[in-house]
Design a protein around this motif. Structure first.
Motif, mmCIF file in Angstrom:
data_model
loop_
_atom_site.group_PDB
_atom_site.id
_atom_site.type_symbol
_atom_site.label_atom_id
_atom_site.label_comp_id
_atom_site.label_asym_id
_atom_site.label_seq_id
_atom_site.Cartn_x
_atom_site.Cartn_y
_atom_site.Cartn_z
ATOM 1 N N MET A 130 0.834 -1.177 0.000
ATOM 2 C CA MET A 130 0.000 0.000 0.000
ATOM 3 C C MET A 130 0.886 1.250 0.000
ATOM 4 N N LYS A 131 0.524 2.221 -0.812
ATOM 5 C CA LYS A 131 1.299 3.444 -0.915
ATOM 6 C C LYS A 131 0.942 4.417 0.195
ATOM 7 N N THR A 132 1.961 5.147 0.637
ATOM 8 C CA THR A 132 1.727 6.221 1.598
ATOM 9 C C THR A 132 1.183 7.432 0.827
ATOM 10 N N PRO A 133 0.615 8.413 1.521
ATOM 11 C CA PRO A 133 0.122 9.602 0.817
ATOM 12 C C PRO A 133 1.213 10.286 -0.017
ATOM 13 N N ILE A 134 2.425 10.318 0.482
ATOM 14 C CA ILE A 134 3.512 10.959 -0.271
ATOM 15 C C ILE A 134 3.819 10.167 -1.531
ATOM 16 N N GLN A 135 3.864 8.849 -1.407
ATOM 17 C CA GLN A 135 4.114 8.014 -2.584
ATOM 18 C C GLN A 135 3.006 8.202 -3.616
ATOM 19 N N GLY B 174 7.411 5.837 5.751
ATOM 20 C CA GLY B 174 7.034 6.174 7.118
ATOM 21 C C GLY B 174 7.875 5.532 8.201
ATOM 22 N N GLN B 175 8.958 4.868 7.821
ATOM 23 C CA GLN B 175 9.821 4.234 8.808
ATOM 24 C C GLN B 175 10.722 5.241 9.515
ATOM 25 N N LYS B 176 11.006 6.336 8.834
ATOM 26 C CA LYS B 176 11.810 7.426 9.398
ATOM 27 C C LYS B 176 11.104 8.742 9.124
ATOM 28 N N ASP B 177 11.364 9.720 9.980
ATOM 29 C CA ASP B 177 10.778 11.049 9.805
ATOM 30 C C ASP B 177 11.598 11.892 8.841
ATOM 31 N N PHE B 178 10.921 12.825 8.175
ATOM 32 C CA PHE B 178 11.589 13.793 7.321
ATOM 33 C C PHE B 178 12.107 14.953 8.156
ATOM 34 N N TRP B 179 13.215 15.509 7.777
ATOM 35 C CA TRP B 179 13.721 16.744 8.350
ATOM 36 C C TRP B 179 13.021 17.888 7.624
ATOM 37 N N TRP B 180 12.968 19.050 8.268
ATOM 38 C CA TRP B 180 12.254 20.188 7.686
ATOM 39 C C TRP B 180 12.787 20.545 6.303
ATOM 40 N N ARG B 181 14.081 20.594 6.140
ATOM 41 C CA ARG B 181 14.630 20.964 4.821
ATOM 42 C C ARG B 181 14.235 19.943 3.751
ATOM 43 N N GLU B 182 14.047 18.679 4.148
ATOM 44 C CA GLU B 182 13.592 17.656 3.203
ATOM 45 C C GLU B 182 12.124 17.865 2.849
ATOM 46 N N VAL B 183 11.342 18.289 3.823
ATOM 47 C CA VAL B 183 9.931 18.597 3.577
ATOM 48 C C VAL B 183 9.821 19.723 2.553
ATOM 49 N N VAL B 184 10.612 20.762 2.748
ATOM 50 C CA VAL B 184 10.598 21.897 1.828
ATOM 51 C C VAL B 184 11.001 21.450 0.423
ATOM 52 N N ALA B 185 12.061 20.654 0.317
ATOM 53 C CA ALA B 185 12.528 20.169 -0.990
ATOM 54 C C ALA B 185 11.481 19.277 -1.653
ATOM 55 N N LEU B 186 10.848 18.430 -0.864
ATOM 56 C CA LEU B 186 9.824 17.535 -1.402
ATOM 57 C C LEU B 186 8.612 18.328 -1.889
ATOM 58 N N GLU C 55 2.631 24.290 -2.149
ATOM 59 C CA GLU C 55 3.014 25.490 -1.403
ATOM 60 C C GLU C 55 2.882 25.320 0.104
ATOM 61 N N ASN C 56 1.898 24.562 0.532
ATOM 62 C CA ASN C 56 1.638 24.397 1.955
ATOM 63 C C ASN C 56 2.030 22.983 2.403
ATOM 64 N N PRO C 57 3.119 22.836 3.166
ATOM 65 C CA PRO C 57 3.562 21.496 3.602
ATOM 66 C C PRO C 57 2.507 20.724 4.384
ATOM 67 N N ARG C 58 1.563 21.415 5.002
ATOM 68 C CA ARG C 58 0.513 20.711 5.757
ATOM 69 C C ARG C 58 -0.395 19.881 4.849
ATOM 70 N N PHE D 69 1.935 16.877 5.058
ATOM 71 C CA PHE D 69 2.283 16.515 6.426
ATOM 72 C C PHE D 69 1.296 17.184 7.389
ATOM 73 N N PRO D 70 0.066 16.678 7.471
ATOM 74 C CA PRO D 70 -0.959 17.341 8.286
ATOM 75 C C PRO D 70 -0.644 17.357 9.783
ATOM 76 N N ASN D 71 0.187 16.459 10.240
ATOM 77 C CA ASN D 71 0.536 16.414 11.660
ATOM 78 C C ASN D 71 1.711 17.314 12.003
#
Length: 72
Positions: free
Chosen positions: A1-6, A36-48, A55-58, A61-63
């Motif tokens: 099953m794919k994650t929302p990001i995938q 989902g086995q590891k968390d993203f760092w903020w700079r990775e969230v921005v790059a992704l 435009e809105n990382p939420r 990443f709603p949490n």
């Protein structure tokens, strides 16, 4: 099953092989983060979000993300 990001990557036509390059991490770590086995760092969230045109990382990443990770 794919994650929302995938799912977002799939719908955008972006291969998961492009993610480690965009985030500046190795393929194994990218896979762990995308599944989902590891968390993203903020700079990775921005790059992704840049990669996906989000435009809105939420939207992805709603949490929220702990920005403290990037200060360590």
């Amino acid at each position: 099953m794919k994650t929302p990001i995938q799912s977002l990557l799939f719908r955008a036509g972006i291969s998961q092989a492009k993610v480690p390059v965009q985030l500046g991490i190795d393929a194994k770590t990218a896979s762990q983060k995308l599944t989902g086995q590891k968390d993203f760092w903020w700079r990775e969230v921005v790059a992704l979000c840049d990669l996906l045109g989000i435009e809105n990382p939420r939207e992805v990443f709603p949490n929220g993300i702990d920005r403290q990770q990037d200060r360590e």
